[in-house]
Design a protein around this motif. Structure first.
Motif, PDB file in Angstrom:
ATOM      1  N   VAL A 267      -1.736  53.098 -16.112  1.00 18.12           N
ATOM      2  CA  VAL A 267      -1.966  53.125 -14.659  1.00 18.12           C
ATOM      3  C   VAL A 267      -0.849  52.345 -13.959  1.00 18.12           C
ATOM      4  CG1 VAL A 267      -4.480  53.397 -14.786  1.00 18.12           C
ATOM      5  CG2 VAL A 267      -3.504  51.084 -14.789  1.00 18.12           C
ATOM      6  N   HIS A 268      -0.748  52.537 -12.652  1.00 17.21           N
ATOM      7  CA  HIS A 268       0.276  51.844 -11.857  1.00 17.21           C
ATOM      8  C   HIS A 268       0.013  50.326 -11.926  1.00 17.21           C
ATOM      9  CE1 HIS A 268       2.776  50.689  -8.485  1.00 17.21           C
ATOM     10  NE2 HIS A 268       3.244  51.930  -8.420  1.00 17.21           N
ATOM     11  N   PRO A 269       1.081  49.507 -12.050  1.00 14.63           N
ATOM     12  CA  PRO A 269       0.823  48.060 -12.190  1.00 14.63           C
ATOM     13  C   PRO A 269       0.354  47.368 -10.909  1.00 14.63           C
ATOM     14  CG  PRO A 269       3.195  48.497 -12.228  1.00 14.63           C
ATOM     15  CD  PRO A 269       2.509  49.830 -12.219  1.00 14.63           C
ATOM     16  N   LEU A 270       0.249  48.099  -9.773  1.00 17.46           N
ATOM     17  CA  LEU A 270      -0.082  47.385  -8.535  1.00 17.46           C
ATOM     18  C   LEU A 270      -1.429  46.690  -8.580  1.00 17.46           C
ATOM     19  CD1 LEU A 270      -2.253  48.918  -6.370  1.00 17.46           C
ATOM     20  CD2 LEU A 270      -0.387  50.522  -6.261  1.00 17.46           C
ATOM     21  N   ALA A 271      -2.351  47.190  -9.428  1.00 19.15           N
ATOM     22  CA  ALA A 271      -3.656  46.533  -9.501  1.00 19.15           C
ATOM     23  C   ALA A 271      -3.741  45.594 -10.706  1.00 19.15           C
ATOM     24  CB  ALA A 271      -4.765  47.581  -9.570  1.00 19.15           C
TER      25      ALA A 271
ATOM     26  N   GLU B  27     -15.581  55.247 -17.484  1.00 12.63           N
ATOM     27  CA  GLU B  27     -15.216  54.014 -16.781  1.00 12.63           C
ATOM     28  C   GLU B  27     -13.819  54.122 -16.170  1.00 12.63           C
ATOM     29  OE1 GLU B  27     -16.985  51.089 -16.359  1.00 12.63           O
ATOM     30  OE2 GLU B  27     -18.684  52.215 -17.152  1.00 12.63           O
ATOM     31  N   LEU B  28     -12.917  54.756 -16.928  1.00 11.90           N
ATOM     32  CA  LEU B  28     -11.506  54.747 -16.525  1.00 11.90           C
ATOM     33  C   LEU B  28     -11.179  55.694 -15.389  1.00 11.90           C
ATOM     34  CD1 LEU B  28     -10.046  54.392 -20.012  1.00 11.90           C
ATOM     35  CD2 LEU B  28      -9.115  53.253 -18.009  1.00 11.90           C
ATOM     36  N   GLU B  29     -11.834  56.872 -15.391  1.00 10.86           N
ATOM     37  CA  GLU B  29     -11.407  57.895 -14.435  1.00 10.86           C
ATOM     38  C   GLU B  29     -11.492  57.413 -12.983  1.00 10.86           C
ATOM     39  OE1 GLU B  29     -13.424  61.320 -15.980  1.00 10.86           O
ATOM     40  OE2 GLU B  29     -11.792  61.646 -17.442  1.00 10.86           O
TER      41      GLU B  29
END
Ligand SMILES: Cc1cc2nc3c(=O)[nH]c(=O)nc-3n(C[C@H](O)[C@H](O)[C@H](O)COP(=O)(O)OP(=O)(O)OC[C@H]3O[C@@H](n4cnc5c(N)ncnc54)[C@H](O)[C@@H]3O)c2cc1C
Length: 428
Positions: A310-314, A358-360
């Motif tokens: 996933v994008h690292p922004l979170a 959980e991931l979606e």
């Protein structure tokens, strides 16, 4: 079967072989080893790691590759005995997050502020060097009796009752192979599991900076029209800059001299921490998203970045991966208590359903933040930007986000649910 390393003296396959001893694979291995070490028949677990990093020498400066670890991750690392192996002097708890869009002033009432105190927590998480997380988990695994094999996987063949792996350390055999070998997973490719993958068209620039003003134990994040700029507080008083910028903008930033880069950082951060000075070189990471269409196949499971990126922004990659590891290990241990095969299809199917569901929604939400807060100029983006200020005015909505940032929402594995130190369930 030909003579193999990684089998028992009687020639039986290992129970579980984890390919990739990064933070997620090493923790999965330690979870299994610690949970079964006092059992009548401890699980035979090994990790295959191609590039184990050297331990950090005491007194060395902080690495610039760091992760924000959630409460759930702290509990998992505590349960395997890795957390106490990380020197407290290199762990920075952070108590607040301040998130704002470039259209508002950084210290105005329109800045979204999350404070650990709203949720009655001492902090929102910790900033820790990746190398320390990885080495602590590998050491905890070895202390519990596990084996780390130095080598790289080249190919694997799945049979009915075992998996055979060709590696640079020889041929290995196991009843279950866990792919924890990162985004370019050789396990995923060898077993032919497809993945949806695309570039974000962005590069993350990472560096540690010393700032004029103190970081106030706060994670600062500014959404820009060309990406996201974050300052994460570090234990040595510096901050870790993670600047995800559109490809062209990032290339220009990387080409700037050190002092021009510092000037641009000052401008783009709205001088929130005053003038920054680079304390490390700038590293760059092209950003991709990836989701494996299946997380499991016969006698194989994927965890961590091998399954999803996933994008690292979170700041969620390691945290999500540790939850995968804990979920898979919980199901394996439950099966062992019923004297079932750790590679049984029923376990793998439950793992996949659990973690995919959980991931979606999390992956969708992270993509939404990137698309509408960090970039967009249309009406949806303006709504999202105004939404930041609205969230700031509701304690209830804030608590909702804080629980998610702490990694304590959704269906949690047992080990992440309990306040630390969380005992692992004994195995007969
Ligand atoms: C700029 C940036 C900032 C980030 N910030 C955060 C954050 O704040 N919080 C957070 O939770 N996440 C963060 N992430 C994400 C996080 O770094 C990853 O999600 C995490 O490293 C994944 O861990 P992993 O163990 O699954 O994979 P990896 O860290 O990629 O480890 C894979 C391991 O497998 C080994 N390996 C690979 N191929 C083979 C092979 N063929 N044979 C044997 N071994 C092999 C590798 O040597 C490596 O040790 C960030 C990512 C980026 C790019």
């Amino acid at each position: 079967m030909s003579e193999m390393v990684g089998t028992t003296p009687s020639g039986e396959p290992l129970d579980v072989l984890i390919v990739g001893g990064g933070p997620v694979g090493a923790s999965a291995a330690a979870l299994l080893q610690v949970a079964t070490k006092d059992a009548r028949r401890p699980l035979r677990v090994a990790v295959l790691e191609l590039n184990r990093p050297p331990a950090i020498t005491p007194g060395a400066g902080l690495d610039s590759r760091v992760s924000a670890l959630s409460r759930a991750s702290e509990r998992i690392l505590t349960a395997i005995g890795a957390w106490p192996l990380i020197p407290p002097s290199r762990i920075q708890p952070y108590e607040r997050m301040r998130v704002w869009h470039e259209t508002v002033q950084p210290r105005s009432a329109d800045v979204l502020e999350f404070d650990a105190a709203y949720a009655g927590e001492p902090n929102l998480g910790y900033i820790v060097e990746n190398r320390l997380i990885q080495t602590a988990a590998l050491t905890a695994f070895e202390s519990a009796g596990g084996t780390v094999i130095a080598g790289a996987l080249s190919r694997l063949r799945v049979h009915d009752h075992h998996v055979e792996l060709e590696t640079s350390a020889g041929t290995l055999a196991c009843r279950l192979v866990v792919g924890a070998d990162g985004a370019r997973s050789a396990v995923r490719e060898s077993i032919g599991l497809a993945a949806e993958s695309s570039s974000y068209g962005q590069i993350a620039i990472v560096a540690n900076v010393r700032t004029e003003l103190p970081h106030e134990r706060t994670a600062w994040q500014r959404f820009l029209r060309t990406g996201t700029l974050a300052f994460l507080p570090l234990a040595d008083g510096c901050s870790s800059v993670i600047w995800s910028a559109d490809d062209a903008a990032a290339e220009s930033l990387l080409a700037l001299s050190q002092s021009d880069f510092e000037q641009e950082l000052l401008r783009q951060s709205d001088a929130v921490l005053g003038a920054p000075k680079l304390a490390t070189e700038r590293l760059s990471f092209p950003l991709h998203k990836l989701t494996a269409t299946r997380f499991t196949a016969h006698r194989c499971a994927l965890i961590g970045d091998a399954a999803h990126v996933v994008h690292p922004l979170a700041g969620q990659g390691v945290n999500l991966g540790l939850l995968d590891a804990a979920a898979l290990c919980e199901l394996i241990c439950a099966a062992l208590r019923k004297r079932e095969d750790p590679g049984a299809q029923s376990i793998l199917r439950r793992y996949e359903r659990w973690r995919k569901s959980e991931l979606e929604p999390i992956a969708l939400a992270i993509d939404g933040f990137n698309r509408y807060l960090a970039h967009g100029v249309g009406p949806l983006s303006r709504m999202a930007q105004r939404g930041l200020a609205l969230v700031n005015r509701s304690d209830e909505v804030k608590r909702f986000f804080i629980t998610r940032a702490l990694g304590l929402a959704g269906e949690l594995p047992r080990v992440a649910r309990q306040p630390s130190p969380a005992p692992l369930p004994p195995l007969s």
